[in-house]
Design an enzyme around this catalytic site. Structure first.
Site, short mmCIF file in Angstrom:
data_model
loop_
_atom_site.label_atom_id
_atom_site.label_comp_id
_atom_site.label_asym_id
_atom_site.label_seq_id
_atom_site.Cartn_x
_atom_site.Cartn_y
_atom_site.Cartn_z
N ASP A 13 3.07 34.72 27.73
CA ASP A 13 3.63 35.92 27.64
C ASP A 13 3.87 36.93 28.77
O ASP A 13 3.57 38.04 28.84
CB ASP A 13 2.35 36.87 26.81
CG ASP A 13 1.68 36.09 25.40
OD1 ASP A 13 2.55 35.56 25.08
OD2 ASP A 13 0.53 36.07 25.37
N LYS A 16 8.92 35.83 29.04
CA LYS A 16 9.88 34.69 29.01
C LYS A 16 11.22 34.89 28.17
O LYS A 16 12.40 34.75 28.46
CB LYS A 16 9.43 33.39 28.66
CG LYS A 16 8.26 32.79 29.66
CD LYS A 16 7.60 31.56 29.10
CE LYS A 16 6.74 31.72 28.12
NZ LYS A 16 5.45 32.76 28.00
N GLY A 40 5.22 33.10 21.06
CA GLY A 40 5.91 34.19 20.74
C GLY A 40 6.64 34.99 21.55
O GLY A 40 6.28 35.52 22.65
N HIS A 41 8.00 34.82 21.26
CA HIS A 41 8.92 35.62 22.54
C HIS A 41 9.53 36.71 22.05
O HIS A 41 10.24 36.61 20.77
CB HIS A 41 9.68 34.33 22.94
CG HIS A 41 9.21 33.19 23.43
ND1 HIS A 41 9.99 32.24 23.84
CD2 HIS A 41 7.93 32.85 23.92
CE1 HIS A 41 8.95 31.41 24.67
NE2 HIS A 41 7.92 31.65 24.41
N GLN A 225 4.08 29.22 26.59
CA GLN A 225 3.10 29.21 27.09
C GLN A 225 3.40 29.37 28.72
O GLN A 225 4.27 29.98 29.12
CB GLN A 225 2.23 27.95 26.74
CG GLN A 225 1.87 27.82 25.42
CD GLN A 225 2.94 27.25 24.60
OE1 GLN A 225 3.37 26.11 24.93
NE2 GLN A 225 3.24 27.87 23.25
#
Ligand code: GDP
Ligand code: IMO
Ligand code: MG
Length: 434
Positions: A13, A16, A40-41, A225
């Site tokens: 988080d 990225k 989750g991007h 990650q």
């Protein structure tokens, strides 16, 4: 020009998605190479937010080729749902701009069941706080050589045999736990239903990437990650089940190590962690709360509140070394606006001994204490700054001190969630790697 690999340098988080989206204007192909929909991007483009889990962050620029590499574990149902969501936002996704590696392992409906059952069976101090998406069990099946891969959907009879063997194994385990067994037929039927939707995207990324290399096309590798969640180099066992470091970009996409190019480590100007596990600089006070609120530190995938703490330069320096990071993109500097003083962890202490690295033992990682250096804060806003000239002197000093401590340069600086609120210091695609 080089290719670029973007990886997280902390516990995920770091931003990225935003940086991959920004950099993808310079690339022809964007490749995810590990992880799954535990990621989750978040992308914010002209006020519109896109939340991506499996799709590479270049997908919003319709003309770029997106690849989901063999190193990713793919949940076909989650992927199709995500494609629908993103299509509803006006993004075109077709087999012309998305390829999924035919040899990627699948996450089946049994995997989240196992993930949750295993987590429930762990004693409170051993809980990992997984995303419950089945990532760990799917990677376990992969290395145990019983996994179902995308290409298996091409041969229904063979698939049925493989599924029988897989479920024979897992149902024995579920029986042992006293949990309900899962029928083979149910999974088989579901796979046969989704097959027509997903198989058109199946392809051979290593060939496509070799052609890209020969025609000098630029590839952007998108990690999920972060280094501290890497199954080898992270805070084991409180990690994810894949290698998250840049070396994985090669094996998880099907290219040679020299093709990975410049390694850009995405690094938050402070530290967050979601899930359990050690976190030396964690703040349990109002400042931690304030950073979390200001930085909107809630998980993109699970909505969980992220734990917040000071910047840990020892941890990031270690990430830089083990992952071969050539430069960092420092994100969320704006979240520190208005703090009187800011702390940076510059070393550790354990049982009276000083450490300049994070030792591997789980017990030592939990007990080690940070040694801080205090830096003057700034009262001005850096939110949305687009040039160094817009930054207060104290903020620049903070960035420079971070560079010194982590022994690498800041290549990009991000000052808001918006795509263009990004300061370019040095273009990674045009940099040298030493
Ligand atoms: P990822 O998993 O590394 O892609 O990061 P996430 O998307 O899960 O979390 C990063 C969050 O920070 C997202 O909500 C981004 O929109 C936001 N973000 C990224 N860069 C910045 C920044 O420089 N400043 C602020 N305030 N938010 C940012
Ligand atoms: P992005 O790509 C932050 C964490 C989980 C848990 C541990 C293991 O958005 O940075 P898993 O479901 O992978 O077996 O969970 O890893 N985790 C993440 N934390 N960002 C992520 O991805 C994460 N993906 C997994 O919270 O602690
Ligand atoms: Mg995330």
């Amino acid at each position: 020009m080089l290719n670029v690999a973007v990886i997280g340098s902390q516990w995920g988080d770091e931003g990225k998605g935003k940086i991959v989206d920004w950099l993808s204007s310079r690339a022809d192909v964007v490749v995810r190479f590990q992880g799954g929909h535990n990621a989750g991007h978040t992308l914010v483009i002209d006020g519109v937010t896109y939340k991506l889990h499996l799709l590479p962050s270049g997908v919003v620029r319709g003309e770029k080729l997106s690849i989901i590499g063999n190193g990713v574990v793919v949940d076909p149902w989650a992927l199709m749902k995500e494609i629908e969501t993103v299509r509803a936002q006006g993004v075109s996704i077709t087999p012309d701009n998305l390829i999924i590696a035919e040899n990627a392992n699948l996450i089946l409906p049994i995997h989240p069941i196992l993930d949750k059952a295993l987590e429930a069976a762990r004693d409170p101090s051993g809980k990992i706080g997984t995303t419950g998406r089945g990532i760990g069990p799917a990677y376990e099946d992969k290395v145990a050589r019983r996994g179902i891969r995308l290409c298996d959907l091409e041969e229904p009879e063979f698939l049925k045999e493989k599924l029988d063997k897989l479920m024979f194994h897992h149902n024995a385990f579920l029986r042992g736990l006293g949990a309900d067994e899962v029928g083979v037929d149910d999974i088989y039927t579901k796979l046969m239903e989704i097959r027509e939707q997903i198989l058109p995207f199946s392809g051979v990324p290593w060939k496509v990437l070799e052609e890209a290399r020969l025609s000098n096309k630029k590839v952007l590798f998108e990690g999920a990650q972060g280094v501290m969640l890497d199954v080898d180099h992270g805070t084991y066992p409180f990690v994810t089940s894949s290698n998250t470091i840049a070396a994985q970009a090669a094996s998880g996409a099907g290219v040679g190590p020299k093709s990975v190019g410049y390694v850009l480590g995405i690094t938050k100007a402070y530290t967050t962690r979601v899930g359990t596990g050690p976190f030396p600089t964690e703040l349990h006070d109002e400042i931690g709360e304030q950073i979390g609120q200001k930085g909107h530190e809630f998980g993109t995938t699970t909505g969980r509140k992220r734990r917040c703490g000071w910047f840990d330069a020892v941890l990031v320096r270690q990430a830089v070394k083990v992952a071969g990071i050539d430069g960092i993109a420092l994100t969320k500097l704006d979240v520190l606006d208005g703090l009187d003083e800011i702390k940076i962890c510059v070393g550790y202490e354990l049982n009276g001994e000083k450490y300049d690295y994070y030792p591997a033992h789980q017990k030592h990682q939990a007990e080690i204490k940070p040694v801080y250096e205090t830096i003057e804060g700034w009262s001005e806003t850096t939110y949305g700054a687009r040039s160094w000239g817009d930054l207060p002197a104290a903020a620049i000093k903070y960035v420079r001190r971070i560079e010194e401590l982590i022994e690498t340069q800041v290549t990009l600086l991000s000052t808001s969630p918006e795509r263009d609120d990004t300061i370019l210091v040095k273009d990674p695609f045009f940099s040298q790697v030493v």
